[in-house]
Design an enzyme around this catalytic site. Structure first.
Site, PDB file in Angstrom:
ATOM      1  N   ALA A   9       0.827  -1.201   0.000  1.00 43.01           N
ATOM      2  CA  ALA A   9       0.000   0.000   0.000  1.00 43.01           C
ATOM      3  C   ALA A   9       0.863   1.254   0.000  1.00 43.01           C
ATOM      4  O   ALA A   9       2.060   1.215   0.293  1.00 43.01           O
ATOM      5  CB  ALA A   9      -0.917   0.002   1.213  1.00 43.01           C
ATOM      6  N   GLY A  50       0.386  -5.518   0.527  1.00 42.96           N
ATOM      7  CA  GLY A  50      -0.630  -5.680  -0.507  1.00 42.96           C
ATOM      8  C   GLY A  50      -0.097  -6.331  -1.760  1.00 42.96           C
ATOM      9  O   GLY A  50      -0.836  -6.996  -2.494  1.00 42.96           O
ATOM     10  N   GLU A  85      -0.290  -9.948  -1.113  1.00 41.49           N
ATOM     11  CA  GLU A  85      -1.701 -10.341  -1.201  1.00 41.49           C
ATOM     12  C   GLU A  85      -2.179 -10.383  -2.641  1.00 41.49           C
ATOM     13  O   GLU A  85      -2.999 -11.233  -3.008  1.00 41.49           O
ATOM     14  CB  GLU A  85      -2.545  -9.376  -0.376  1.00 41.49           C
ATOM     15  CG  GLU A  85      -2.292  -9.531   1.123  1.00 41.49           C
ATOM     16  CD  GLU A  85      -2.971  -8.454   1.949  1.00 41.49           C
ATOM     17  OE1 GLU A  85      -3.641  -8.812   2.934  1.00 41.49           O
ATOM     18  OE2 GLU A  85      -2.834  -7.250   1.607  1.00 41.49           O
ATOM     19  N   GLU A 141       2.890  -5.793   7.647  1.00 39.69           N
ATOM     20  CA  GLU A 141       1.943  -4.841   8.231  1.00 39.69           C
ATOM     21  C   GLU A 141       2.067  -4.725   9.749  1.00 39.69           C
ATOM     22  O   GLU A 141       1.869  -3.644  10.312  1.00 39.69           O
ATOM     23  CB  GLU A 141       0.498  -5.240   7.868  1.00 39.69           C
ATOM     24  CG  GLU A 141       0.110  -5.030   6.421  1.00 39.69           C
ATOM     25  CD  GLU A 141       0.417  -6.218   5.544  1.00 39.69           C
ATOM     26  OE1 GLU A 141      -0.101  -6.271   4.422  1.00 39.69           O
ATOM     27  OE2 GLU A 141       1.188  -7.111   5.978  1.00 39.69           O
TER      28      GLU A 141
END
Length: 256
Positions: free
Chosen positions: A64, A107, A110, A130
């Site tokens: 992110a 992210g 992911e 994270e």
């Protein structure tokens, strides 16, 4: 071509490459929207039977946009487009191959896990860092890692934020193939090409059946598999595939 995503189609394989080098392909709302929109545009096209999602040699996606996230309020987080982004990816029927070189973190990890197959350069690094920022994965990292690795190993990666290299990712079952530096995209496209040669409807049925194994009890999964098998039996491609086998010739699948 769009600002953050470049798309090409070669034969039956679509290639979507992230193009935000100044931010290491960070998944801003704008980048996520372009990724989702382009994948949804390719998904219903008959000529596209498999899609490769790739970054650059240096980075797949670094996660992110932390600077923007640091300024986000609780209310903004609740309505952030990221939640819809992951649902949109999950709704795609065309098989996705992640071609990962360099960082696939947060992210980015992911995003790779949301694909159906992963080819990694020997330079690739995966991780969910994270926890080091005071948050947890929010795009499926905890769920997909636990399903691939089991609770103990997933818990370690999520709670420590430790990164793993391509070789370890392959040993753990996250990665399908590890390719030499510089050759990772060719290997991913080759794998996608093999999938694209298979009967398109059967491939989509098979993807749906395998994904259901993660989401349903065994009895429901078996029932779903049987229903999809019967649908595949009703296709013209099934007739062509079996006829070609008997006649000892290559099949010509048409997606019907």
């Amino acid at each position: 071509m769009t600002a953050y995503v470049n798309v090409t189609i070669d034969g039956h394989v679509g290639l979507l490459r992230l193009n935000r080098p100044e931010a290491r392909n960070a998944l801003s709302p704008e980048v996520m929207e372009e990724i989702a929109a382009e994948l949804e545009r390719l998904d219903p096209l008959e000529e596209v039977r498999c899609i490769v999602l790739a970054g650059s040699e240096e980075v797949f996606a670094a996660g992110a946009d932390i600077k923007a996230m640091s300024e986000r309020t609780f209310a903004e987080s609740h309505y952030h487009p990221a939640a819809a982004f992951w649902r949109r990816l999950a709704g795609l029927r065309t098989p996705l191959v992640a071609a990962v070189s360099g960082w696939a973190l947060g992210g980015g990890c992911e995003l790779a896990l949301a694909c159906d197959l992963i080819v990694a350069s020997e330079t690739a690094e995966f991780g969910q860092p994270e926890i080091t920022l005071g948050i947890i994965p929010g795009g499926g990292g905890t769920q997909r890692l636990a399903r691939v690795l089991g609770k103990q190993r997933a818990m370690e990666l999520v709670l420590t934020g430790r990164r793993i290299d391509a070789a370890e990712a392959e040993r753990l079952g996250i990665v399908n193939k590890v390719a030499p530096r510089g050759g990772w995209l060719d290997v991913a496209l080759e794998l996608a090409g093999v999938v694209a040669q298979r009967p398109p409807l059967a491939v989509r049925f098979a993807k749906q059946a395998v994904l259901a194994a993660d989401e349903t009890p065994l009895a429901a999964g078996l029932e779903n598999e049987r229903r999809l098998f019967e649908l595949a039996m009703a296709t013209e491609d099934r007739v062509e595939g079996m006829t070609a086998f008997v006649e000892k010739r290559p099949p010509e699948f048409r997606g019907r």
